[in-house]
Design a protein around this motif. Sequence first.
Motif, PDB file in Angstrom:
ATOM      1  N   UNK A   1       0.808  -1.211   0.000  1.00  0.00           N
ATOM      2  CA  UNK A   1       0.000   0.000   0.000  1.00  0.00           C
ATOM      3  C   UNK A   1       0.844   1.264   0.000  1.00  0.00           C
ATOM      4  N   UNK A   2       2.073   1.164   0.455  1.00  0.00           N
ATOM      5  CA  UNK A   2       2.955   2.330   0.549  1.00  0.00           C
ATOM      6  C   UNK A   2       4.332   1.989  -0.006  1.00  0.00           C
ATOM      7  N   UNK A   3       5.104   3.044  -0.236  1.00  0.00           N
ATOM      8  CA  UNK A   3       6.470   2.843  -0.704  1.00  0.00           C
ATOM      9  C   UNK A   3       7.263   2.002   0.285  1.00  0.00           C
ATOM     10  N   UNK A   4       7.007   2.212   1.583  1.00  0.00           N
ATOM     11  CA  UNK A   4       7.758   1.501   2.615  1.00  0.00           C
ATOM     12  C   UNK A   4       7.524  -0.002   2.568  1.00  0.00           C
ATOM     13  N   UNK A   5       6.343  -0.427   2.074  1.00  0.00           N
ATOM     14  CA  UNK A   5       6.083  -1.861   1.933  1.00  0.00           C
ATOM     15  C   UNK A   5       7.046  -2.490   0.931  1.00  0.00           C
ATOM     16  N   UNK A   6       7.374  -1.736  -0.098  1.00  0.00           N
ATOM     17  CA  UNK A   6       8.261  -2.247  -1.144  1.00  0.00           C
ATOM     18  C   UNK A   6       9.725  -2.157  -0.704  1.00  0.00           C
ATOM     19  N   UNK A   7      10.120  -1.018  -0.157  1.00  0.00           N
ATOM     20  CA  UNK A   7      11.518  -0.839   0.253  1.00  0.00           C
ATOM     21  C   UNK A   7      11.894  -1.745   1.420  1.00  0.00           C
ATOM     22  N   UNK A   8      10.895  -2.224   2.169  1.00  0.00           N
ATOM     23  CA  UNK A   8      11.186  -3.168   3.246  1.00  0.00           C
ATOM     24  C   UNK A   8      11.641  -4.517   2.690  1.00  0.00           C
ATOM     25  N   UNK A   9      11.284  -4.795   1.425  1.00  0.00           N
ATOM     26  CA  UNK A   9      11.649  -6.072   0.799  1.00  0.00           C
ATOM     27  C   UNK A   9      12.785  -5.888  -0.200  1.00  0.00           C
ATOM     28  N   UNK A  10      12.699  -4.845  -1.020  1.00  0.00           N
ATOM     29  CA  UNK A  10      13.698  -4.589  -2.063  1.00  0.00           C
ATOM     30  C   UNK A  10      14.583  -3.424  -1.619  1.00  0.00           C
ATOM     31  N   UNK A  11      15.862  -3.683  -1.462  1.00  0.00           N
ATOM     32  CA  UNK A  11      16.800  -2.658  -1.010  1.00  0.00           C
ATOM     33  C   UNK A  11      17.246  -1.816  -2.202  1.00  0.00           C
ATOM     34  N   UNK A  12      16.407  -0.845  -2.538  1.00  0.00           N
ATOM     35  CA  UNK A  12      16.690   0.043  -3.672  1.00  0.00           C
ATOM     36  C   UNK A  12      15.953   1.348  -3.454  1.00  0.00           C
ATOM     37  N   UNK A  13      16.468   2.447  -4.002  1.00  0.00           N
ATOM     38  CA  UNK A  13      15.798   3.736  -3.813  1.00  0.00           C
ATOM     39  C   UNK A  13      14.557   3.869  -4.684  1.00  0.00           C
ATOM     40  N   UNK A  14      13.586   4.622  -4.197  1.00  0.00           N
ATOM     41  CA  UNK A  14      12.403   4.936  -4.985  1.00  0.00           C
ATOM     42  C   UNK A  14      12.729   6.131  -5.875  1.00  0.00           C
ATOM     43  N   UNK A  15      12.739   5.914  -7.174  1.00  0.00           N
ATOM     44  CA  UNK A  15      13.144   6.959  -8.115  1.00  0.00           C
ATOM     45  C   UNK A  15      11.977   7.805  -8.601  1.00  0.00           C
ATOM     46  N   UNK A  16      10.770   7.326  -8.451  1.00  0.00           N
ATOM     47  CA  UNK A  16       9.629   8.095  -8.906  1.00  0.00           C
ATOM     48  C   UNK A  16       8.328   7.385  -8.614  1.00  0.00           C
ATOM     49  N   UNK A  17       7.252   8.166  -8.651  1.00  0.00           N
ATOM     50  CA  UNK A  17       5.919   7.613  -8.404  1.00  0.00           C
ATOM     51  C   UNK A  17       4.951   8.167  -9.441  1.00  0.00           C
ATOM     52  N   UNK A  18       4.136   7.286  -9.982  1.00  0.00           N
ATOM     53  CA  UNK A  18       3.114   7.674 -10.944  1.00  0.00           C
ATOM     54  C   UNK A  18       1.755   7.567 -10.276  1.00  0.00           C
ATOM     55  N   UNK A  19       0.953   8.605 -10.397  1.00  0.00           N
ATOM     56  CA  UNK A  19      -0.351   8.615  -9.756  1.00  0.00           C
ATOM     57  C   UNK A  19      -1.349   7.782 -10.547  1.00  0.00           C
ATOM     58  N   UNK A  20      -2.432   7.431  -9.877  1.00  0.00           N
ATOM     59  CA  UNK A  20      -3.513   6.696 -10.539  1.00  0.00           C
ATOM     60  C   UNK A  20      -4.371   7.699 -11.305  1.00  0.00           C
ATOM     61  N   UNK A  21      -4.206   7.720 -12.626  1.00  0.00           N
ATOM     62  CA  UNK A  21      -4.898   8.718 -13.426  1.00  0.00           C
ATOM     63  C   UNK A  21      -5.213   8.148 -14.798  1.00  0.00           C
TER      64      UNK A  21
END
Length: 492
Positions: free
Chosen positions: A224-244
């Motif tokens: 549900x959040x960026x932290x859910x992904x970064x807790x598993x994959x050790x990599x920086x979040x480079x960008x986010x695309x909105x639901x549009x």
Amino acid sequence: MDEAEQVQDGNGVTILDLFNAVRKHVITAVVTLVIVMVAICAYTFTRTPQYTATSELLATYRSSAAASGASSNAGELSSGANYINSQIQTYPQLVKTESVLQPVIDDLGLDTTVKGLAASVTASNPDGTMLVDISVNNPDPKQASSIANSVAENLRKQVTSTIYSDEGDKIISPVNLTVVQQAYAPASPSSPNVKLNLAAGLAVGVILGIVVAFIKDLLDTRVRRDSDVTAVIDAPVLGSLSRNEAYAGTSPVIISRPASREAEEIRRLRTNVMFVLPDEPLSNVIVVTSAGPSEGKTTLSVNLATAFAENGSKVLLIDADVRNPSVSKALGIEGAVGLTHLITNRVSSHDAIQRYWKPNFHVLPAGKQTMNPSILLNSRAMKALVEQVSGAYDYVIIDTAPMQVANDAAVFAKEGPELLLVAGLGVTEKKLLRQTGRELSTLSIDPVGLAMNYGETEKPQKGGYYYYGDESDDNGRKRQIQHKKSEKMKKD
């Protein structure tokens, strides 16, 4: 598997896990706390206040020698003490009997029964003492003290009363009870304890809120959040695309809506990717994949490639998801001939690669599947093609199948290209993401970064420094950026 992975697999829980769960489900935690506090307040403030009055009696041994005027010896006193210890333990139950409570009801004219009165009367014998404490709860403080004193007096009479034998001889009770403390009307109620109840409710509400939030997080199978992904994959979040819906069109948002917030999201991702790419061979080849299907990797691939082309870079977009080609559909171009034909030498690059939008933007569709995709994408011809286009283009974007379907992306990344992992918020399954993370770790592949899809669109703030807008005219949409401070200066 390291400690972090063990936690994710459910083999351990850390304080950080609880904190993240509460942060993600803070509304649930707050609602739980409010419900508990409302329930505690309703229970506390709707109860009738109860007042507790306590009287106290002292038990002493009355020896037969003392009754006749003679002095008692040490042995008799010792046996007397033992007798009182054995008898005094029965007094708390004796207090609740009809022989003690019925006279209290009669003397005070109470409108109750023995059973009803017994429920409000308690008696105890403090350890190591010859004392009997009698406590009475009642909504009326004066009546509480009157009942406590009456019960104490009737217990004293019951214990110390003279008993006659069948022969008519007097049997004097060896126990003498004396009221040493009268019960007085209490000034404040003993229950409900408002401060204690509210403090307990707050503590229970906080703990229950954390537990509910954590359980909800465990039951939620999707990120549900960026932290859910970064807790598993050790990599920086480079960008986010909105639901549009803008991303669902047949052309990238940079072309269809160049002045939109969505276009800026893509440009931000492009810039961040440019900064993190290492200066190594094949590092300009970016492999895009996701853990599972429907996470928006193709949408991101075509938009990212367009952003690089807009910046003036020579770009090649390759659709390597030959099992389920999507790039040609996303761009609205012909996709019957493409990668599969080029690798098998059935067509030339001139026939397979198409120009799109600008002269520096080229697209290589997947083509029709003619052989096993794994064999095709692992072939020497495919590796040679990647090496060739990496030297001919500034950036090469390869859209591959999800890791759940095939590990084509890992095969590409193992040879030198950089891996960009896409995660769809509310779509990506945590289990699949963990499996992808473990597979990449096993292959010693570190993603260059993460891109989040389907994020919540932030509402524009009227008092913000800038805002985005599209103005339609004969030439299409134009970008507008208006400075609020300059508007204020004009008004002044």
